[in-house]
Motif scaffolding. Structure first.
Motif, PDB file in Angstrom:
ATOM      1  N   TYR A  19       0.809  -1.296   0.264  1.00  0.00           N
ATOM      2  CA  TYR A  19       0.246  -0.143   0.033  1.00  0.00           C
ATOM      3  C   TYR A  19       0.671   0.682  -0.203  1.00  0.00           C
ATOM      4  N   LEU A  20       1.705   1.379   0.433  1.00  0.00           N
ATOM      5  CA  LEU A  20       3.013   2.745   0.817  1.00  0.00           C
ATOM      6  C   LEU A  20       3.356   2.270  -0.390  1.00  0.00           C
ATOM      7  N   GLU A  21       3.436   1.820  -1.000  1.00  0.00           N
ATOM      8  CA  GLU A  21       4.307   1.508  -2.611  1.00  0.00           C
ATOM      9  C   GLU A  21       3.394   1.799  -3.250  1.00  0.00           C
ATOM     10  N   GLN A  22       2.312   1.585  -3.430  1.00  0.00           N
ATOM     11  CA  GLN A  22       1.178   2.522  -4.516  1.00  0.00           C
ATOM     12  C   GLN A  22       1.333   3.391  -3.858  1.00  0.00           C
ATOM     13  N   MET A  23       1.188   4.915  -3.530  1.00  0.00           N
ATOM     14  CA  MET A  23       0.711   5.805  -2.412  1.00  0.00           C
ATOM     15  C   MET A  23       2.208   6.261  -3.027  1.00  0.00           C
ATOM     16  N   VAL A  24       3.171   6.039  -3.100  1.00  0.00           N
ATOM     17  CA  VAL A  24       4.615   6.254  -3.317  1.00  0.00           C
ATOM     18  C   VAL A  24       4.701   6.497  -4.568  1.00  0.00           C
ATOM     19  N   ARG A  25       3.697   5.770  -5.632  1.00  0.00           N
ATOM     20  CA  ARG A  25       3.654   5.603  -6.716  1.00  0.00           C
ATOM     21  C   ARG A  25       2.650   6.690  -7.768  1.00  0.00           C
ATOM     22  N   ARG A  26       1.472   6.916  -6.488  1.00  0.00           N
ATOM     23  CA  ARG A  26       0.147   8.085  -6.889  1.00  0.00           C
ATOM     24  C   ARG A  26       0.777   9.170  -6.917  1.00  0.00           C
ATOM     25  N   TYR A  27       1.733   9.598  -5.992  1.00  0.00           N
ATOM     26  CA  TYR A  27       2.183  11.123  -5.602  1.00  0.00           C
ATOM     27  C   TYR A  27       2.939  11.446  -6.394  1.00  0.00           C
ATOM     28  N   PHE A 261     -17.150  -4.387  -5.831  1.00  0.00           N
ATOM     29  CA  PHE A 261     -17.135  -2.847  -6.358  1.00  0.00           C
ATOM     30  C   PHE A 261     -17.380  -2.286  -4.762  1.00  0.00           C
ATOM     31  N   GLU A 262     -17.097  -2.867  -3.243  1.00  0.00           N
ATOM     32  CA  GLU A 262     -16.243  -3.010  -2.248  1.00  0.00           C
ATOM     33  C   GLU A 262     -15.479  -1.818  -2.565  1.00  0.00           C
ATOM     34  N   GLU A 263     -14.536  -3.010  -3.061  1.00  0.00           N
ATOM     35  CA  GLU A 263     -13.314  -2.692  -2.689  1.00  0.00           C
ATOM     36  C   GLU A 263     -12.890  -1.016  -3.690  1.00  0.00           C
ATOM     37  N   GLN A 264     -13.985  -0.776  -4.825  1.00  0.00           N
ATOM     38  CA  GLN A 264     -12.993   0.303  -5.472  1.00  0.00           C
ATOM     39  C   GLN A 264     -14.001   1.057  -4.952  1.00  0.00           C
ATOM     40  N   ILE A 265     -14.801   1.474  -4.251  1.00  0.00           N
ATOM     41  CA  ILE A 265     -15.356   2.360  -2.727  1.00  0.00           C
ATOM     42  C   ILE A 265     -14.068   2.817  -2.286  1.00  0.00           C
ATOM     43  N   VAL A 266     -14.220   1.431  -1.460  1.00  0.00           N
ATOM     44  CA  VAL A 266     -12.971   2.339  -0.652  1.00  0.00           C
ATOM     45  C   VAL A 266     -12.368   2.760  -1.098  1.00  0.00           C
ATOM     46  N   SER A 267     -11.743   1.823  -2.113  1.00  0.00           N
ATOM     47  CA  SER A 267      -9.796   2.768  -2.533  1.00  0.00           C
ATOM     48  C   SER A 267     -10.505   4.059  -3.286  1.00  0.00           C
ATOM     49  N   PHE A 268     -11.404   4.795  -4.588  1.00  0.00           N
ATOM     50  CA  PHE A 268     -12.147   6.507  -4.017  1.00  0.00           C
ATOM     51  C   PHE A 268     -11.878   7.046  -2.868  1.00  0.00           C
ATOM     52  N   MET A 269     -12.423   6.522  -2.252  1.00  0.00           N
ATOM     53  CA  MET A 269     -12.943   7.230  -0.705  1.00  0.00           C
ATOM     54  C   MET A 269     -11.126   7.681  -0.184  1.00  0.00           C
ATOM     55  N   GLU A 271      -8.411   7.505  -1.583  1.00  0.00           N
ATOM     56  CA  GLU A 271      -7.776   8.321  -2.730  1.00  0.00           C
ATOM     57  C   GLU A 271      -7.431   9.569  -2.590  1.00  0.00           C
ATOM     58  N   ARG A 272      -9.359  10.075  -1.238  1.00  0.00           N
ATOM     59  CA  ARG A 272     -10.098  11.224  -1.802  1.00  0.00           C
ATOM     60  C   ARG A 272      -9.623  11.909  -0.285  1.00  0.00           C
ATOM     61  N   GLY A 273      -9.423  11.328   0.625  1.00  0.00           N
ATOM     62  CA  GLY A 273      -9.226  11.500   2.098  1.00  0.00           C
ATOM     63  C   GLY A 273     -11.228  11.708   2.687  1.00  0.00           C
TER      64      GLY A 273
END
Length: 328
Positions: A19-27, A261-269, A271-273
Motif C-alpha cells: 500500500y505504501l509503494e502504491q501511494m508513493v507511485r500515486r504521488y 465494487f466495495e473495494e472500488q468505493i473504499v479505494s475511491f474514498m 484516495e480522496r480523503g
C-alpha cells in the motif's frame, strides 16, 4: 514453523508495504502529471527519472500506479498475438456503420469525459462506455446492439478482462496531454472507426497514425498522448484485455475487480480523503476525513473565507459577513 499469528503479522506487513509503494507511485504520478499540465515537459521527465533512481518504477516512460513485476514491458504489441483482432477487423464495416448511425442523433450517448477532463490541454474528448466495472452499461450498449452482439463473442474483453469498452471521440484542435494508464496488467486495443488527416498518437517514444479498421494494441501504462490537428472528429472503439503473461494471484485480483465494487468505493474514498459517502434525497453527500477537514478549516478560516465553489474556470467565494462573489 510460523504460527498463525506470525503468518497474519507477516501478511499485514507485506500488505502495508504494498500500500505504501502504491501511494508513493500515486504521488509521483500526480507530480509528473502536474508538470505536464503546466507544459514543463523537461521537469516532468526529470521527476520520472528521479522516481526510477529511487526504485519506484523500472523505466521513466512506464509509470503504472499498480505495477505488477515480471511482465514484459513493451509499448506496442503485435495485434496478431490476439485471436480476436482479426474478428474485430472483419466486423469493422458493421461496427462503423452502426456508430455513425448513432452519433449526432438524439440517441447519441457520447459525452464529454468527466473522469479524464484534467488531461485535456485544449479541445474536447468525448466518450461513452458500453462496458465497464465488469458489466455492460445497458443505457449505452442498447444504443449499439450490433456492436454489442459482436463484442459479446469475445470473452477476452468482457468475462476475462476488468477493463472498458468505449466509444471515444476527439474533436479537432484537441491535445490530450502525456499520461499513463493505472496498471501494466492490461493492454489497450484501439479499433479506429473514423480517422481524418492530422491525428496522431505517441506511445513511449513512437509517434503513430491510426489506420481505419486496423487494430492498434499498446500498453497504456507507457506514457502516451494524442494530437488532433485535423478538421473532422476522430472516432475510435477502445477495448482492454489482460496482459498475455499475467497469471496467478495478480490475474485473479484484477479479474475480481469486475465484481468487487466495495473495494472500488473504499479505494475511491481513501484516495480522496473521505470518511463517508452516501446518496441522500438524490444528492451525493461526501464527508471528509479528519486530515482533509483540518486542512480545509486551516486554509479557509485563515483568510476569512467560509466556502468556495468551482464552476469551470470560475470560482465563487463565500466570505464572512458577505454575499458570495466571483474570484478576484
Amino acid at each position: 514453523m510460523m504460527t498463525s499469528n506470525q503468518t497474519a503479522s507477516t501478511s499485514s506487513t507485506v500488505g502495508a508495504r504494498a500500500y505504501l509503494e502504491q501511494m508513493v507511485r500515486r504521488y509521483y504520478s500526480g507530480l509528473i502529471d502536474a508538470w505536464h499540465y503546466a507544459g514543463e515537459t523537461e521537469k516532468a521527465m526529470e521527476s520520472a527519472a528521479e522516481a526510477v533512481r529511487q526504485g519506484v518504477w523500472d523505466q521513466p516512460l512506464q509509470r503504472a500506479r499498480e505495477h505488477i513485476p515480471g511482465l514484459s514491458a513493451q509499448p506496442l504489441h503485435d495485434p496478431a498475438e490476439f485471436w480476436f483482432t482479426s474478428y474485430l477487423e472483419e466486423s469493422y464495416p458493421q461496427i462503423r456503420a452502426e456508430i455513425e448511425q448513432v452519433l449526432d442523433t438524439p440517441l447519441d450517448p457520447v459525452a464529454p469525459s468527466t473522469n479524464d477532463a484534467g488531461l485535456i490541454r485544449r479541445g474536447a474528448w468525448k466518450q461513452a462506455h458500453l462496458f465497464r466495472d465488469g458489466r455492460w452499461q445497458n443505457r449505452v450498449s442498447e444504443r449499439f446492439p450490433i456492436t454489442t452482439a459482436i463484442l459479446e463473442r469475445i470473452p477476452d474483453v468482457t468475462v476475462l478482462s476488468p477493463g472498458v469498452i468505449t466509444v471515444s471521440r476527439v474533436t479537432p484542435d484537441t491535445h490530450i496531454m502525456p499520461h499513463c494508464g493505472p496498471t501494466n496488467g492490461l493492454l489497450r486495443i484501439h479499433l479506429p472507426i473514423k480517422i481524418p488527416a492530422g491525428v496522431s498518437i505517441r506511445v513511449a517514444d513512437q509517434v503513430l497514425q491510426w489506420e481505419e479498421g486496423k487494430c492498434l494494441v499498446f500498453d497504456d501504462s507507457f506514457e502516451h498522448e494524442v494530437w488532433h490537428r485535423g478538421t473532422e472528429d476522430r472516432v475510435v472503439l477502445i477495448l482492454d484485455v489482460l496482459h498475455p503473461e499475467l497469471s496467478g494471484d495478480h490475474q485473479e485480483r484484477l479479474l475480481r475487480r469486475q465484481h468487487n465494487f466495495e473495494e472500488q468505493i473504499v479505494s475511491f474514498m481513501r484516495e480522496r480523503g473521505l470518511r463517508q459517502v452516501r446518496v441522500q434525497d438524490g444528492e451525493v453527500v461526501l464527508t471528509p476525513d479528519d486530515t482533509v477537514r483540518q486542512l480545509v478549516e486551516t486554509y479557509l478560516s485563515g483568510i476569512g473565507i467560509t466556502g468556495a465553489e468551482l464552476d469551470g474556470e470560475e470560482v465563487q467565494w463565500e466570505r464572512q459577513d458577505s454575499q458570495p462573489g466571483p474570484a478576484e
